[in-house]
Design an enzyme around this catalytic site. Structure first.
Site, mmCIF file in Angstrom:
data_model
loop_
_atom_site.group_PDB
_atom_site.id
_atom_site.type_symbol
_atom_site.label_atom_id
_atom_site.label_comp_id
_atom_site.label_asym_id
_atom_site.label_seq_id
_atom_site.Cartn_x
_atom_site.Cartn_y
_atom_site.Cartn_z
ATOM 1 N N GLU A 291 -77.798 -34.234 -108.654
ATOM 2 C CA GLU A 291 -77.095 -34.652 -107.425
ATOM 3 C C GLU A 291 -77.935 -35.656 -106.647
ATOM 4 O OE1 GLU A 291 -74.133 -33.830 -107.637
ATOM 5 O OE2 GLU A 291 -74.390 -32.154 -109.031
ATOM 6 N N HIS A 294 -77.714 -39.101 -108.146
ATOM 7 C CA HIS A 294 -76.446 -39.777 -107.851
ATOM 8 C C HIS A 294 -76.555 -40.712 -106.646
ATOM 9 C CE1 HIS A 294 -73.283 -38.555 -110.536
ATOM 10 N NE2 HIS A 294 -73.311 -37.268 -110.248
HETATM 11 N N1 PHE Z 1 -69.639 -35.143 -109.115
HETATM 12 C C1 PHE Z 1 -70.120 -33.807 -109.283
HETATM 13 C C2 PHE Z 1 -71.345 -33.935 -110.156
HETATM 14 O O1 PHE Z 1 -71.398 -34.313 -111.215
HETATM 15 C C3 PHE Z 1 -69.207 -32.864 -109.957
HETATM 16 C C4 PHE Z 1 -67.961 -32.531 -109.199
HETATM 17 C C5 PHE Z 1 -66.770 -33.138 -109.523
HETATM 18 C C6 PHE Z 1 -67.985 -31.589 -108.204
HETATM 19 C C7 PHE Z 1 -65.614 -32.819 -108.876
HETATM 20 C C8 PHE Z 1 -66.837 -31.257 -107.559
HETATM 21 C C9 PHE Z 1 -65.647 -31.856 -107.884
HETATM 22 O O2 PHE Z 1 -72.393 -33.755 -109.833
HETATM 23 ZN ZN ZN Z 2 -72.608 -35.802 -111.529
#
Ligand code: PHE
Ligand code: ZN
Length: 850
Positions: A291, A294
Site C-alpha cells: 500500500e 502505491h
Molecule cells: N487497491 C487495493 C490494493 O491492491 C486493493 C483493493 C481493491 C482494495 C478494491 C479494496 C477494493 O492494494
Molecule cells: Zn494494490
C-alpha cells in the site's frame, strides 16, 4: 435497481471525459442513517474531448439539491447517475445528497464498522458518496470538511484546520476519486515519525480501536522500512506531512492505498506474537509495503481506465516482492510466490474465468481484482526486467516517473518507457498483456559430439474468447550441471520467441544435466521429461535454489501421480533425496521446511486432468496421506535433530531467521504427529508462548483426531480476540477429515460467534471449506450445496465478497460427471436467485460458460 440486461464495458470504447476539474470541495455532516454530503466542484470544458455530455455517476444517493453557478437546477436522475445542461465555459457545480452509511453492508462507499465511519472507493465506490465523474482519469485536488461528534476525523492529504466537532483536510496532489477516503471514529493512535531523505518530517499514525494498541508496533516498523526502501531502491520519497493508516474490522479486501490515508483490514495490519503467526507477520509486512508503494505506482501515476489495473497492481506487487526478498530470503520468497501462483493463478488462467492481464471487457470491475491481474501482472514485470537487465530496468523506471508523474496512464505508456530507454521492440512481449492462458513449455534434449541441444516448444491452450494463440516471448533461465554436480554453464537467459526453437551448448566434455526455468523465470507450466534419477540429481546438486526445490517438488508430484494412477508405492528417489536435504544443516531451515511441502491436492487434480484422467479427490487425499506417513517413517531418525535445530533462543521475533526455524520445527512436528499420535504436539501446545506454535500444534492434534480439549481451551482463551477467533473457525474446517468437512463447516455456521456479515469470519469458514479439496468435493455434494446456500444468503448483503467466493466452483469441469452435475446444479441455483447482484451474476455465468 439493477438493469435487466447487464452491460459490458469495452477497452476499445475509451473516450476522455468532457470536462476537467480544477478543484473539489466536500463537506460531510455525519449521521448514521442520514449523512449529508455537500460538493462544490469547479468544472471547465476539456479541450481534448469531443463528447461534452455532462454525466455524473451516482448510485444509492438521495439528491437534495443541485445548482450550477449558484442557480438551482433539476438534473435528470437515474439509478446510475445524472445528466444536466451545463454552460460551454467554466462553471461551479454544487450539490447536496443524503446517504445511509449505517445500512451499507456492501462495504463500498461510506459505511460503518463498529461505530466507526469509513470509506472504500476503489474501484467505483465514490459514486455512492456523491454525484461525480467516477473514473480514474478524472483527477483533482480535494478539500474535505468533516462535521461529526467523533473524536478522530480523518481524510486525505494534510490537516488544514480543526475545532470542536469538525476537521478539515487538504490534499494538494490531484487524484482520482477512487483514492478518496474518510474515517471518523473513536480511535487511538500509535504514533511515530519518519524523516525523508530530503528532510521532510512526516508524522506517521496507525489508528486502531481502543484495546488494539498492543498490536501496532510491527506494522509501524514495516511502514518505516518501506519508506526507506522506496527511497533507496527506487529513489521515491513520500510527499505529504502525514501518513495515516487505519485498521477496520469489516473490509472486503486486504487494504487500500487511499492518498495519505491507507485503510487496512485489521487482519492485514494488527499483529502481536501471542495472537499472530509468523505467516501473518510476513503478510502484514508485505501488505503495508504494497500500500505504501502505491503512493508512487498507483497514486502519483494512476490508471487511465480500469482495464489498465495491472499498471498499478502488477507493478506494485512486483515492488513489494522485491522488498520482501530484500528484507527476508530471496529464494524463499520466490518459492512462496511460485506456490501461490500455481495455487491461485494457474486454475484461473486455465479455466472458465481466464482473462488477460489486461482484460478487454467486463461487466463488474470488482470481479477483475484477480490473481491474473495482480500476480501474473507482477510476473510480466519480472520477465521484462530479466529481458532488459537490472540497469535498463532502473533507467526505464526513472523515465516512467519523470515522464508520467501526475498522469493517468496505460500499458502502452509503460512499455514505451522501456522501448525508449532500451531501443527494444516490445510488440511481441506485449502479448503477455493481451493473451490469456498459461503457456506450456516442453523441453527435449539432444547430445552429440560435445554439443548439448535444448529444443524448447511453447503452446497455450484455447481460453474463453481466445481460440488462437500466438507465440510469446519467454525468458527461460538455464544452467548446466556436470556429472559431479559442478555448474558447467552458469545461468543464462534463453529468449524463446518462436513456437519452437533450439539452443546449443558446445564444447562440453560430458553430457550435462539441464536445470531449466531457474528462479521460475517465466509463469509457465514446464514439461520436462526428466527421469526420477535426473530429478534426484538436481535435488541433490542444483546450484539454483529455486530449481533445487522444484526438483523435489516434481519428484513428489510424480510419485503421487503414480500412487494415484498405478497404486505405486512411494518413490525411493524422493524419500532418499528428501532425507539428504533434511540432513544438510548448511541449508537455511526455512528452505528445508519448504522442501517438505507437497503440491496441493487441487494442483494434483489439475495435473491428472491435464494428463487426460478424471481426478478422484478421495484418491488424491489418500495418496497424500500415504506419502506423508511413508515420509515420517523414512526420516524418523532425523526428526529429533530437526526439532533441536528448530529451537529458537531468546524472545520471539517474527524475522526470517526465527520464523524459518519455526517452520522447520513445525514441519518436523507434523511428521512426528503421524508417528506418536499427537503426543509431542500436545506438549508443544501446552508450552506454546506464541500463536505460531500454538496454532500449528493444535492443527496437528486435530489432524490426529485429538485436540478436543485444546480446541475448547483455545476458544476460552481467545474468544474476545476476533482475529484469533477467525483462526479458530478456519482451522477446524481445514483440519477436518474429508467426510466430516461439510458437516463441520455447517455446524460452525450455527455458532453464536459466526458473524457472517463480517467478510473475515465468513471467509474463515467458507473459504476454508472451499480450500479443503477432498472435503469440499465430497461425492454427495454436501460441500457444494452448503457453500452455494451461504453465497445466496450473502449476495444481497455483500455482492463483492460473494462474487469472489464463487471462484470455488471454477474448476468444476475437471471432475467426474456426478460431481459436475452437482456443481452445475448449485451454480444454476445461484444464477436463478431473484435480484442476484451484477457481481455474482457475471461470475456465475462466466463459470458456467454461459
Ligand atoms: N487497491 C487495493 C490494493 O491492491 C486493493 C483493493 C481493491 C482494495 C478494491 C479494496 C477494493 O492494494
Ligand atoms: Zn494494490
Amino acid at each position: 435497481m439493477r438493469d435487466a440486461a447487464p452491460t459490458t464495458i469495452f477497452l476499445k470504447d475509451y473516450t476522455p471525459f468532457g470536462y476537467l476539474l480544477d478543484s473539489v470541495h466536500l463537506t460531510f455532516d455525519l449521521s448514521a442513517h442520514a449523512t449529508r454530503v455537500t460538493s462544490r466542484i469547479a468544472f471547465r470544458p476539456n479541450p481534448d474531448a469531443t463528447d461534452r455530455t455532462f454525466f455524473l455517476h451516482g448510485e444509492d444517493l438521495n439528491l437534495i439539491r443541485a445548482s450550477i453557478n449558484g442557480t438551482e437546477v433539476s438534473p435528470d436522475v437515474t439509478g446510475k447517475g445524472l445528466t444536466a445542461d451545463v454552460p460551454d465555459a467554466p462553471f461551479l457545480w454544487e450539490a447536496q445528497v443524503e446517504i445511509d452509511p449505517g445500512n451499507n453492508t456492501a462495504l463500498e462507499g461510506l459505511y460503518m464498522s463498529n461505530g466507526m465511519y469509513c470509506t472504500q472507493c476503489e474501484a467505483e465506490g465514490f459514486r455512492k458518496i456523491t454525484y461525480y465523474p467516477d473514473r480514474p482519469d478524472v483527477m483533482s485536488t480535494f478539500t474535505v470538511r468533516i462535521n461529526g461528534d467523533l473524536p478522530v476525523l480523518l481524510s486525505n492529504g494534510n490537516p488544514s484546520g480543526k475545532g470542536e466537532g469538525w476537521a478539515e483536510w487538504t490534499d494538494p496532489w490531484p487524484k482520482p476519486a477512487y483514492l478518496f477516503a474518510l474515517v471518523a471514529g473513536d480511535l487511538v493512535a500509535h504514533p511515530d515519525r519518519f524523516t525523508t531523505r530530503s528532510g521532510r518530517d512526516v508524522a506517521l499514525n496507525l489508528w486502531v480501536r481502543p484495546g488494539d494498541e498492543g498490536k501496532c508496533a510491527f506494522g509501524m516498523e514495516a511502514l518505516k522500512k518501506s519508506m526507506k526502501w522506496d527511497e533507496d531502491v527506487y529513489g521515491r520519497e513520500y510527499d505529504l506531512d502525514v501518513f495515516n493508516i487505519v485498521a477496520v474490522d469489516d473490509f472486503n479486501m486486504g487494504a487500500m492505498e487511499n492518498k495519505g490515508l491507507n485503510i487496512f483490514n485489521s487482519s492485514a495490519v494488527l499483529a502481536s506474537p501471542e495472537t499472530s503467526t509468523d505467516a501473518n507477520f510476513e503478510r502484514i509486512e508485505a501488505i503495508i509495503a504494497h500500500e505504501y508503494f502505491h503512493n508512487w505506482t498507483g497514486n502519483r501515476i494512476t490508471c487511465r481506465d480500469w482495464f489498465q489495473l495491472c499498471l498499478k497492481e502488477g507493478l506494485t506487487v512486483f515492488r513489494d516482492a522485491q522488498f520482501t526478498s530484500d528484507m527476508r530470503s530471496a529464494p524463499v520468497k520466490r518459492i512462496h510466490d511460485a506456490i501461490d501462483l500455481r495455487a491461485r493463478q494457474f486454475p484461473e488462467d486455465n479455466g472458465p474465468l481466464s482473462h488477460p492481464v489486461r482484460p478487454e471487457s467486463f461487466q463488474e470491475i470488482n470481479n477483475f481484482y484477480t490473481a491474473t491481474v495482480y500476480e501474473k501482472g507482477a510476473e510480466v514485470i519480472g520477465m521484462l526486467k530479466r529481458l532488459v537487465g537490472d540497469e535498463a530496468y532502473a533507467k526505464a523506471l526513472d523515465l516512467y516517473f519523470d515522464r508520467h508523474d501526475g498522469q493517468a496512464c496505460t500499458i502502452e505508456d509503460w512499455l514505451k518507457v522501456f522501448e525508449d530507454t532500451t531501443g527494444r521492440d516490445l510488440t511481441q512481449f506485449k502479448r503477455w498483456y493481451s493473451q490469456s492462458g498459461t503457456p506450456r513449455l516442453t523441453v527435449s534434449e539432444d547430445w552429440a559430439d560435445g554439443t548439448f541441444t535444448l529444443t524448447l516448444k511453447q503452446r497455450t491452450d484455447p481460453t474463453p474468447g481466445q481460440a488462437e494463440k500466438l507465440p510469446q516471448v519467454i525468458p527461460v533461465a538455464v544452467g548446466l550441471l556436470g556429472p559431479n554436480g559442478d555448474e558447467v554453464r552458469a545461468t543464462e537467459v534463453l529468449e524463446l520467441t518462436e513456437a519452437e526453437q533450439s539452443f546449443q551448448f558446445t564444447a562440453l566434455a560430458t553430457r550435462p544435466t539441464a536445470s531449466i526455468l531457474r528462479e521460475f523465470s517465466a509463469p509457465v507450466i514446464l514439461e520436462h521429461d526428466h527421469s526420477s534419477a535426473e530429478r534426484a540429481f538436481l535435488l541433490a546438486h542444483d546450484t539454483d535454489p529455486f530449481n533445487r526445490w522444484q526438483a523435489g517438488r516434481s519428484l513428489a508430484q510424480d510419485t503421487l501421480l503414480r500412487m494415484i494412477l498405478d497404486e505405486a508405492t512411494p518413490d525411493a528417489d524422493y524419500l532418499n533425496g528428501l532425507q539428504a536435504v533434511l540432513r544438510d544443516d548448511t541449508l537455511d531451515p526455512a528452505y528445508r521446511a519448504l522442501m517438505l511441502g507437497l503440491p496441493t491436492q487441487s494442483e494434483l487434480a489439475a495435473a491428472l486432468h491435464e494428463r487426460g484422467h478424471t481426478p478422484d479427490p478421495m484418491a488424491i487425499w489418500s495418496a497424500v496421506e500415504t506419502l506423508r506417513q511413508a515420509t515420517a517413517q523414512h526420516v524418523q531418525d532425523l526428526l529429533p535433530r530437526l526439532h533441536s535445530e528448530a529451537l529458537v533462543d531468546g524472545p520471539y521475533s517474527p524475522d526470517a531467521q526465527q520464523s524459518g526455524k519455526r517452520a522447520l520445527g513445525s514441519a518436523a512436528l507434523a511428521l512426528t504427529s503421524r508417528l506418536d499420535g499427537g503426543a509431542m504436539a500436545a506438549t508443544v501446545y501446552a508450552n506454546a508462548d506464541n500463536m505460531t506454535l500454538q496454532l500449528t500444534a493444535l492443527s496437528y492434534l486435530l489432524r490426529a483426531r485429538k485436540g478436543e480439549v485444546q480446541l475448547a481451551a483455545f476458544y476460552d482463551q481467545w474468544q474476545h480476540d476476533r482475529l484469533v477467533m477467525d483462526k479458530w473457525f478456519g482451522l477446524q474446517v481445514t483440519m477436518a477429515a474429508p467426510e466430516a468437512t461439510p458437516e463441520t463447516a455447517k455446524a460452525l455456521t450455527g455458532h453464536p460467534d459466526f458473524n457472517w456479515k463480517n467478510p473475515n469470519r465468513f471467509r474463515a469458514v467458507m473459504g476454508a471449506l472451499a480450500m479443503n479439496h477432498a472435503g469440499f468435493h465430497q461425492p454427495d455434494g454436501a460441500g457444494y450445496s452448503l457453500l452455494a446456500g451461504w453465497l445466496i444468503r450473502l449476495d444481497p448483503v455483500n455482492p463483492q465478497t460473494t462474487a469472489r467466493m464463487c471462484s470455488a466452483f471454477q474448476t468444476w469441469k475437471r471432475y467426474d460427471t456426478g460431481r459436475q452435475d452437482q456443481m452445475r446444479t448449485q451454480l444454476s441455483r445461484i444464477a436463478e436467485t431473484p435480484n442476484l447482484s451484477r457481481d455474482t451474476t457475471e461470475m456465475v455465468s462466466r463459470i458456467l460458460g454461459a
